[in-house]
Scaffold this active site. Sequence first.
Site, PDB file in Angstrom:
ATOM      1  N   THR A  39      34.738  50.532  36.573  1.00  0.00           N
ATOM      2  CA  THR A  39      35.377  51.805  36.263  1.00  0.00           C
ATOM      3  C   THR A  39      34.923  52.662  35.237  1.00  0.00           C
ATOM      4  O   THR A  39      35.151  53.912  34.947  1.00  0.00           O
ATOM      5  CB  THR A  39      36.837  51.636  36.233  1.00  0.00           C
ATOM      6  OG1 THR A  39      37.218  51.108  37.533  1.00  0.00           O
ATOM      7  CG2 THR A  39      37.644  52.702  36.028  1.00  0.00           C
ATOM      8  N   TYR A  52      38.972  56.813  43.025  1.00  0.00           N
ATOM      9  CA  TYR A  52      37.660  57.282  42.160  1.00  0.00           C
ATOM     10  C   TYR A  52      36.719  56.237  42.833  1.00  0.00           C
ATOM     11  O   TYR A  52      37.077  55.247  43.273  1.00  0.00           O
ATOM     12  CB  TYR A  52      37.902  57.013  40.735  1.00  0.00           C
ATOM     13  CG  TYR A  52      38.029  55.756  40.464  1.00  0.00           C
ATOM     14  CD1 TYR A  52      39.399  55.167  40.482  1.00  0.00           C
ATOM     15  CD2 TYR A  52      37.186  54.844  39.672  1.00  0.00           C
ATOM     16  CE1 TYR A  52      39.659  53.858  40.025  1.00  0.00           C
ATOM     17  CE2 TYR A  52      37.309  53.637  39.471  1.00  0.00           C
ATOM     18  CZ  TYR A  52      38.870  52.948  39.481  1.00  0.00           C
ATOM     19  OH  TYR A  52      38.891  51.532  39.303  1.00  0.00           O
ATOM     20  N   THR A 118      36.724  45.767  35.630  1.00  0.00           N
ATOM     21  CA  THR A 118      37.846  44.942  35.124  1.00  0.00           C
ATOM     22  C   THR A 118      38.152  43.758  36.112  1.00  0.00           C
ATOM     23  O   THR A 118      38.572  42.749  35.640  1.00  0.00           O
ATOM     24  CB  THR A 118      39.053  45.555  34.843  1.00  0.00           C
ATOM     25  OG1 THR A 118      39.403  46.492  35.814  1.00  0.00           O
ATOM     26  CG2 THR A 118      38.864  46.604  33.529  1.00  0.00           C
ATOM     27  N   LYS A 191      43.041  38.757  34.044  1.00  0.00           N
ATOM     28  CA  LYS A 191      43.754  40.442  34.237  1.00  0.00           C
ATOM     29  C   LYS A 191      45.026  40.357  34.773  1.00  0.00           C
ATOM     30  O   LYS A 191      45.085  39.507  35.804  1.00  0.00           O
ATOM     31  CB  LYS A 191      42.732  41.101  35.540  1.00  0.00           C
ATOM     32  CG  LYS A 191      43.069  42.386  35.628  1.00  0.00           C
ATOM     33  CD  LYS A 191      41.977  43.271  36.568  1.00  0.00           C
ATOM     34  CE  LYS A 191      42.500  44.753  36.640  1.00  0.00           C
ATOM     35  NZ  LYS A 191      41.527  45.478  37.478  1.00  0.00           N
ATOM     36  N   GLU A 312      52.424  15.162  39.473  1.00  0.00           N
ATOM     37  CA  GLU A 312      53.238  14.946  40.506  1.00  0.00           C
ATOM     38  C   GLU A 312      52.160  14.528  41.793  1.00  0.00           C
ATOM     39  O   GLU A 312      52.697  14.242  42.931  1.00  0.00           O
ATOM     40  CB  GLU A 312      54.067  16.222  41.085  1.00  0.00           C
ATOM     41  CG  GLU A 312      54.977  16.465  40.221  1.00  0.00           C
ATOM     42  CD  GLU A 312      55.925  17.830  40.916  1.00  0.00           C
ATOM     43  OE1 GLU A 312      56.616  17.589  42.012  1.00  0.00           O
ATOM     44  OE2 GLU A 312      55.800  18.928  40.188  1.00  0.00           O
TER      45      GLU A 312
END
Length: 355
Positions: A39, A52, A118, A191, A312
């Site tokens: 981006t 975009y 990202t 993120k 566990e």
Amino acid sequence: MKRTIRALGLGLVLVFLAAFSASMAADLPKIVVLATGGTIAGAAASDVQAGYASGQVGVDQLLAAVPQAKKLALLRGEQVSNIGSQDMNDEVWLKLARRINELTARSDVDGIVITHGTDTIEETGYFLNLVVKSKKPVVLTASMRPSTALSADGPLNFYNAVAVAANKEAAGRGVLVVVNDWIHGASSLTKASTTAVQTFLSPLRGLIGTVAYGEAEFYRGPVGRNTTESEFFLDGVTGLPRVDIIMAHENMDGKLIDAAVAAGAKGIVIAGVGNGNMTKEALDALAAQAKKGIICVRSSRVVTGLVGRNVEVDDDKLGLVASAGLNPQKSRVLLRLALLKSRTLADIQRIFEEY
Ligand code: ASP
């Protein structure tokens, strides 16, 4: 005559100024910008449009958009790819890592900035953290808003990334990710928001530092072995083994686990519930694959916390690996590299504890 003397004087001053600024520039750190897309290189038809396309702007345009960064470093750019990072792939990873290793070995390169999307920056950053063989700063940056947006975050993120890469204090801290004023270690960030500018968190291991308008403050070093201390090398590597991530959920069966192996997975990472848990049926399928030599790692879909051995789930009895502090996507990166070296459970568990 007087005029000639004045002109000569002015000429000398200009020559002096040019020589002075050239010598100042020569003193600046030399940073190479490797652009991959995302981006930060995205563009939309208007400045308030949500839709975009990533990877529209080339590295020269990116550099030209932030002329202020030229005061921090001597910059030159190379285009490695121009893709949305949802399309990131092994070919680009291997090319990028090898180029960084070539560049950082040179005395005329002081640091690297990588522009990236990202979506998968945490995976690329972590991969580089494991295979880059240099203590010089290697800094990834990105943005949430495209270059054409109102209040685009890319220019300041880029400026801050250059400032960090040019900062001697950044050396030896592993691969870093600089977004929205925060300096993250590649082994820790994730993120955490699909759209917010403040999307990256380092929830378990914490921040390496902060950077505001180019002024960096470092709090600590990286967590986990990295770069020059990492045992992973790319010499002779032409591809990485397939490892699939499967998310645990209510009523999970073992069919996707078996399907992953049928599709060629040499390793499986479970994004488990809680402390790397899953249904009994899924666990039976996983243990059956582990018995056949598939390396099976229990990680967690929970955003923070360790996945420990034998809590566990009886990892010792079932032949499973616990991911320790790594989330599923980072576990996958580490397991792919680990599988290039080893297939023994004890060694792979050691690797998860050390990185
Ligand atoms: N899809 C984009 C990418 O990862 C998102 C971004 O960069 O923020 O390339």
